[in-house]
Scaffold this motif. Sequence first.
Motif, PDB file in Angstrom:
ATOM      1  N   ILE A 380      94.140  53.524  16.107  1.00 26.73           N
ATOM      2  CA  ILE A 380      94.577  53.431  14.634  1.00 26.73           C
ATOM      3  C   ILE A 380      94.820  51.662  14.397  1.00 26.73           C
ATOM      4  O   ILE A 380      94.329  51.542  13.418  1.00 26.73           O
ATOM      5  CB  ILE A 380      95.869  53.984  14.297  1.00 26.73           C
ATOM      6  N   LEU A 381      95.077  51.071  15.392  1.00 27.68           N
ATOM      7  CA  LEU A 381      95.213  49.450  15.160  1.00 27.68           C
ATOM      8  C   LEU A 381      93.878  48.843  15.501  1.00 27.68           C
ATOM      9  O   LEU A 381      93.906  47.625  14.900  1.00 27.68           O
ATOM     10  CB  LEU A 381      96.195  49.021  16.255  1.00 27.68           C
ATOM     11  N   GLY A 382      92.860  49.570  15.891  1.00 24.07           N
ATOM     12  CA  GLY A 382      91.749  48.882  15.993  1.00 24.07           C
ATOM     13  C   GLY A 382      91.314  48.279  17.390  1.00 24.07           C
ATOM     14  O   GLY A 382      90.478  47.316  17.496  1.00 24.07           O
ATOM     15  N   MET A 383      92.329  48.584  18.318  1.00 26.79           N
ATOM     16  CA  MET A 383      92.007  48.089  19.476  1.00 26.79           C
ATOM     17  C   MET A 383      91.106  48.572  20.461  1.00 26.79           C
ATOM     18  O   MET A 383      90.589  48.287  21.616  1.00 26.79           O
ATOM     19  CB  MET A 383      93.607  47.908  20.236  1.00 26.79           C
ATOM     20  N   TRP A 384      91.076  50.009  20.260  1.00 23.22           N
ATOM     21  CA  TRP A 384      90.056  50.836  20.881  1.00 23.22           C
ATOM     22  C   TRP A 384      88.906  51.154  20.172  1.00 23.22           C
ATOM     23  O   TRP A 384      89.177  51.394  18.843  1.00 23.22           O
ATOM     24  CB  TRP A 384      90.748  52.019  21.345  1.00 23.22           C
ATOM     25  N   SER A 385      87.806  51.203  20.443  1.00 19.07           N
ATOM     26  CA  SER A 385      86.540  51.604  19.923  1.00 19.07           C
ATOM     27  C   SER A 385      86.382  53.185  19.738  1.00 19.07           C
ATOM     28  O   SER A 385      86.548  53.984  20.465  1.00 19.07           O
ATOM     29  CB  SER A 385      85.122  50.914  20.389  1.00 19.07           C
ATOM     30  N   ARG A 386      86.067  53.487  18.210  1.00 17.81           N
ATOM     31  CA  ARG A 386      85.934  54.833  18.051  1.00 17.81           C
ATOM     32  C   ARG A 386      84.589  55.523  18.392  1.00 17.81           C
ATOM     33  O   ARG A 386      83.618  54.586  18.136  1.00 17.81           O
ATOM     34  CB  ARG A 386      86.196  55.078  16.689  1.00 17.81           C
ATOM     35  N   SER A 387      84.384  56.528  18.896  1.00 18.56           N
ATOM     36  CA  SER A 387      83.153  57.176  19.239  1.00 18.56           C
ATOM     37  C   SER A 387      82.743  57.508  17.734  1.00 18.56           C
ATOM     38  O   SER A 387      81.481  57.655  17.730  1.00 18.56           O
ATOM     39  CB  SER A 387      83.299  58.130  20.270  1.00 18.56           C
ATOM     40  N   SER A 388      83.464  58.241  17.253  1.00 17.42           N
ATOM     41  CA  SER A 388      83.203  58.931  15.873  1.00 17.42           C
ATOM     42  C   SER A 388      84.313  59.001  14.988  1.00 17.42           C
ATOM     43  O   SER A 388      85.542  58.734  15.577  1.00 17.42           O
ATOM     44  CB  SER A 388      82.744  60.342  16.016  1.00 17.42           C
ATOM     45  N   GLY A 389      84.144  59.392  13.509  1.00 18.28           N
ATOM     46  CA  GLY A 389      85.449  59.607  12.911  1.00 18.28           C
ATOM     47  C   GLY A 389      85.570  58.141  11.935  1.00 18.28           C
ATOM     48  O   GLY A 389      85.019  57.377  12.157  1.00 18.28           O
ATOM     49  N   GLN A 390      86.579  58.438  11.104  1.00 17.82           N
ATOM     50  CA  GLN A 390      86.931  57.200  10.310  1.00 17.82           C
ATOM     51  C   GLN A 390      88.352  57.397   9.998  1.00 17.82           C
ATOM     52  O   GLN A 390      89.115  58.449  10.322  1.00 17.82           O
ATOM     53  CB  GLN A 390      86.378  57.553   8.877  1.00 17.82           C
ATOM     54  N   ILE A 391      88.915  56.247   9.924  1.00 12.23           N
ATOM     55  CA  ILE A 391      90.350  55.787   9.606  1.00 12.23           C
ATOM     56  C   ILE A 391      90.429  54.800   8.389  1.00 12.23           C
ATOM     57  O   ILE A 391      89.840  53.745   8.298  1.00 12.23           O
ATOM     58  CB  ILE A 391      91.089  55.028  11.066  1.00 12.23           C
ATOM     59  N   THR A 392      91.070  55.432   7.443  1.00 11.75           N
ATOM     60  CA  THR A 392      91.389  54.564   6.323  1.00 11.75           C
ATOM     61  C   THR A 392      92.787  54.252   6.249  1.00 11.75           C
ATOM     62  O   THR A 392      93.805  55.073   6.174  1.00 11.75           O
ATOM     63  CB  THR A 392      90.710  55.270   5.185  1.00 11.75           C
ATOM     64  N   VAL A 393      93.066  53.009   5.514  1.00  8.17           N
ATOM     65  CA  VAL A 393      94.327  52.922   5.018  1.00  8.17           C
ATOM     66  C   VAL A 393      94.413  52.475   3.710  1.00  8.17           C
ATOM     67  O   VAL A 393      93.535  51.598   3.143  1.00  8.17           O
ATOM     68  CB  VAL A 393      94.918  51.589   5.975  1.00  8.17           C
ATOM     69  N   ALA A 394      95.106  52.922   2.818  1.00  9.65           N
ATOM     70  CA  ALA A 394      94.914  52.701   1.537  1.00  9.65           C
ATOM     71  C   ALA A 394      93.681  52.752   0.845  1.00  9.65           C
ATOM     72  O   ALA A 394      93.207  52.090  -0.052  1.00  9.65           O
ATOM     73  CB  ALA A 394      95.755  51.364   0.937  1.00  9.65           C
ATOM     74  N   GLY A 395      92.752  53.909   1.495  1.00  7.96           N
ATOM     75  CA  GLY A 395      91.446  54.057   0.981  1.00  7.96           C
ATOM     76  C   GLY A 395      90.349  53.413   1.659  1.00  7.96           C
ATOM     77  O   GLY A 395      89.222  53.356   1.266  1.00  7.96           O
ATOM     78  N   GLN A 396      90.723  52.234   2.450  1.00  8.24           N
ATOM     79  CA  GLN A 396      89.922  50.930   2.825  1.00  8.24           C
ATOM     80  C   GLN A 396      89.798  51.290   4.300  1.00  8.24           C
ATOM     81  O   GLN A 396      90.738  51.787   5.041  1.00  8.24           O
ATOM     82  CB  GLN A 396      90.573  49.813   2.728  1.00  8.24           C
ATOM     83  N   ASN A 397      88.383  51.277   5.025  1.00  5.14           N
ATOM     84  CA  ASN A 397      88.323  51.372   6.203  1.00  5.14           C
ATOM     85  C   ASN A 397      89.264  50.457   6.865  1.00  5.14           C
ATOM     86  O   ASN A 397      89.099  49.165   6.892  1.00  5.14           O
ATOM     87  CB  ASN A 397      86.780  51.340   6.476  1.00  5.14           C
TER      88      ASN A 397
END
Length: 576
Positions: A380-397
């Motif tokens: 969630i914090l962006g410290m690990w790379s995602r293999s797939s999927g999406q995380i948005t905060v206030a509609g922003q990646n």
Amino acid sequence: MKSNGKSNGRAILRRGLRQGRAIVPAAFTLSFLANVLRLSGPMFMILIYDRVLPSRSVETLVVLFAMVAVLLLALGMFDYARKRLLVRFAARFQETVENAIFSSTSKDKFFNPKHSKPVSGLDELDAIRTFINGSSVAIMDFIWSPLFLMVVFILHPTLGFVTLGGMAVLVLLTLMQRFVTRTRDEQAQASATRINKLKNLMVASRQVVRAQEMTSSFNRRWLEARRTSRDHAIEANDLSGGFKIALRQLRMVLQYAILGTGAYLTLQTELTIGGMVAAMFISMRAITPVEGFLTHLPNIVKTRAGWRRLEEILNASDRYSPPEQDDTLPIDLILRGVSCRSPLTGELVLRNVSFDASPGNIIEINGDSGVGKTALAEVILGMWSRSSGQITVAGQNVDRYNSEQASRIFGYMPEQVEFLEASIAENIAHLEEDLDRERVHEVARLALIHKSIMALPNGYDTQLGSMRTAFSRGQRNRIGFARALYYNPRILLLDDPDPLLRGALAHRLQPMLQEFCNAGGIVILLARKPLRMAGTSKVFDLKDGQLRARELTSDVTELTAKKAASNVATMRRTSG
């Protein structure tokens, strides 16, 4: 909006080079003037031997000496000015590119745990700056080496061919040295690196080594590493030392060969005595830059490779432009099909994780140790790379937010709270130079650690260096909790708090969390056991990397509501 990734890194590096569009030509001009002035010494010798001594003119000697002294002074000034210009150009280039690296919005590419420096690109940038400071001078001198060779040919073609042949032998021997000693040098460097790692291990983990009775094992490992490093260093030094001596002797032989050839030509009346002496010095001036260039050749190759890596890093680090941030608007957190892999094993740690967190939500995620709670928080914090999927905060990646924006959105207390070599106040304030003491005290009170800190002899100025182990896990957790609150974040992530903090969250800290949520904040609690906090909106179980929702029963809902009302009333009476 996505940027052109393939050209972005190149554009940043070229912008850094353009910072020196006036400096670099000036440095080349000074280099040319300095190399031309290096001919003043040999010309002085020619005039001394061919004019002054035959005429026995003291006045001419004085005038010539005064002239050569002025020219040599100018030579020193030009050489000094050239180095100053290059140092400033290197610093300006580094600053320009470094700003681009640190303003990176792709945080999963920004931090690289595989390098000695956690921020990708800094090693490469340091190497380029060092190259500009040092190796670039050798390259500039090498460019003007043909000038001196041409002067030797003008004095006599035979001397020119002798010099050219000597240069060829020196080049061949130097390349042989690079080829033969490369493997031994790499082994010696690897052994020295292992010794440094053991030193750092002892400094960072001496309490563990002593407490777990690992001293004897560490000593054996140290002695073995030291023996290996010593043997590799001796082998490398023996081999490189032999080549260095051979090169030095070859230079001496070449110098005397030119002198002897000049003497023969002088006996044949094809060269003057002054020309003979000057030819020896000018020929060595032609050879030395070539040897210097070959010495710096590995640095040139490494710098070229580092330039390409830096370009790739910059291409990957700015895939998105940072969004505009409005702290007055409520925010939500949405995960859709998020998966990630372990950087060690490559196996999936999180599998298709999805959930929504609206403003005012308290979300509890329970799971045993090792199921991926910390991985979820750091994804969630962006410290690990995602293999797939999406995380948005206030509609922003979430990848679009740069580090400064992310620090105002997320407050994170990790499971293992670590501190930097700084005071307690500086650690709570995220190392801010002009920290807000009142805010530091405020968040410390909210985290129920203010009294404990004030009881210390130096209070908030206590240095969290070697004394960090003197704090209990509960105290470290509360300092970490205060640090998470310092920027008044919108989303608060608490990873596996210790038992004392868990109890405080469910009771004494509950009013504070409730006010945080009432203001539109989101709280995500990751714990091994259920906390049953009042006001909890959703509860999930994390198992085998998958998130499963757990129903909140009606009696638990009523209980949490009563607890929340009771705690708020208690807080109001206490504050009154």
